[in-house]
Design an enzyme around this catalytic site. Sequence first.
Site: not given
Length: 520
Positions: A102, A123, A136, A193, A200, A272-273
């Site tokens: 996102g 990010k 975002g 990052r 994931r 998702d992490n």
Amino acid sequence: MSRLRFDNQFRRLLPGDPELRVFPRQVQAAWSAVDPEPVVAPRLLAHSEELAAALGFAPEDVAAPWFVAVFAGNALLPGMQPIATCYGGHQFGRWAGQLGDGRAILLGEAVLADGGRRELQLKGAGPTPYARGADGRAVLRSSLREFVCSEAMHHLGVPTTRALSLVATGEAVVRDMFYDGHPRAEPGAVVCRVAPSFLRFGHFELPAMRGDLPLLRQLVALCIARDFPHLAMAGSEEARLGDWFAEVCARTARLVAEWMRVGFVHGVLNTDNMSILGLTLDYGPFGWIEPYDPDWTPNTTDAHGRRYRFGWQPRVAYWNLAMLAQALAPLCPDPAPLQAGLDRYAAEYAAAERAVCARKLGLSACEDADLALLRRLRLLLRDFEADMTLWFRALAEVDPQAPTLAPFEAAFYDPARRAAGEAALQDWLAAYAARVQRDPLPAAQRIARMQAANPLYVPRNWLLQEAIDRAEAGDTGALRDLLQVLQRPYQEQPGRAHYAARRPDWARTRPGCAMLSCSS
Ligand code: AMP
Ligand code: MG
């Protein structure tokens, strides 16, 4: 100018979203093209020199205006083809449907001089089709936390995604930190990052849930070929899948054992992490254990069920792997290899836990009774409020001939609790000293072993908060100092006692120190 070369396999080999406009939607593809949104006044607050060098950036590159422009999202390097990727996930135990990047934008997949691959991901660089109506963006406080903690994890020797740069955007971002109707404008930031892959568990879960088996199969094939090339030669597709899943399970087990070694609480272990490479991923409302408490979670969103408490991380990771196994089941008519993978997790975790036990206690090998000894200690640390990091660090100073509590004075938060625990702790020390005396490891090696396993400096939440407060006031000195100290977490550094101190009283209830929310 940078000589970085890019080979954007995810974009080249997997189906993309035909829609090019940015608005929230369900995407039946692996990725969507989306450019970072430029910011008004980017300023480089910090970067990782080591990582910049590994990526082939010279110091003069980092100092050049194009560097900050690229890592703020205002410019692209040749070969970068930005995308946001599509994934789903189980959040707090429930299937949440499509989530996706996102506010993360994959700039490209860099190919290093040694053949290694690194994805570069911004990010906070603006909304994507997966932003679900959010902006975002990311605030400086959460970006600084992610930057510092991922670099600290790397230096602690714990598998993690890394951070190349922290750029202030010069723009305000509005957040309601505790979702209680008190929004405020905060400074915004963008982190770059870096990881070999940001895949994931949720990347595989979403097509499985949608019954899109062709995409699921393509994702698995890409992941194995690109990120697990040593498995790519294994016999049949099904054998490869089994080997791959087992390795994901093993890596996850080793990762979680490392979190337990250093006292890290992720805080939001949704699927998702969870990184498919077994890396620490998505630093949000994470925290570090200070007074030892296995039931502690730093995440206010999790305060009720405390699903993501420190002591539950090993079982939560197993549950997450079971969700991944379920997603892969349609590709694997015989469930045995997937069950074998899950069993591998249990075996690998048990082995890693023993290794951690031997290292933390300074023993040549971990016997069954040593696990019990360590468990007993953990209960005592909880009952008598001792700081996990300081306690284990001081353990190397215990004289096995005459063990006393003297080395541990700085570890106690409450003199009354310390006094109440004196006899029980002394008993434990006597048992420990007897065990050490019977161990063949010579004293010098024992101490070296413990000092390499029990860090002195970890990014305690209040240390991060001090760096945030100063950075928000325009001074990055504390951030620089903190980063420098955390580069050598196992080595005592003169003049740096502040960074090894137990949590001060002011931080006990201060938001950002004692409790964190997902609002970032
Ligand atoms: P997290 O809780 O950080 O793991 O995020 C869960 C989902 O929310 C992911 O799909 C994120 O990309 C998305 N998300 C979180 N914050 C934002 C934001 N400010 N803008 C857009 N998407 C976001
Ligand atoms: Mg996330």
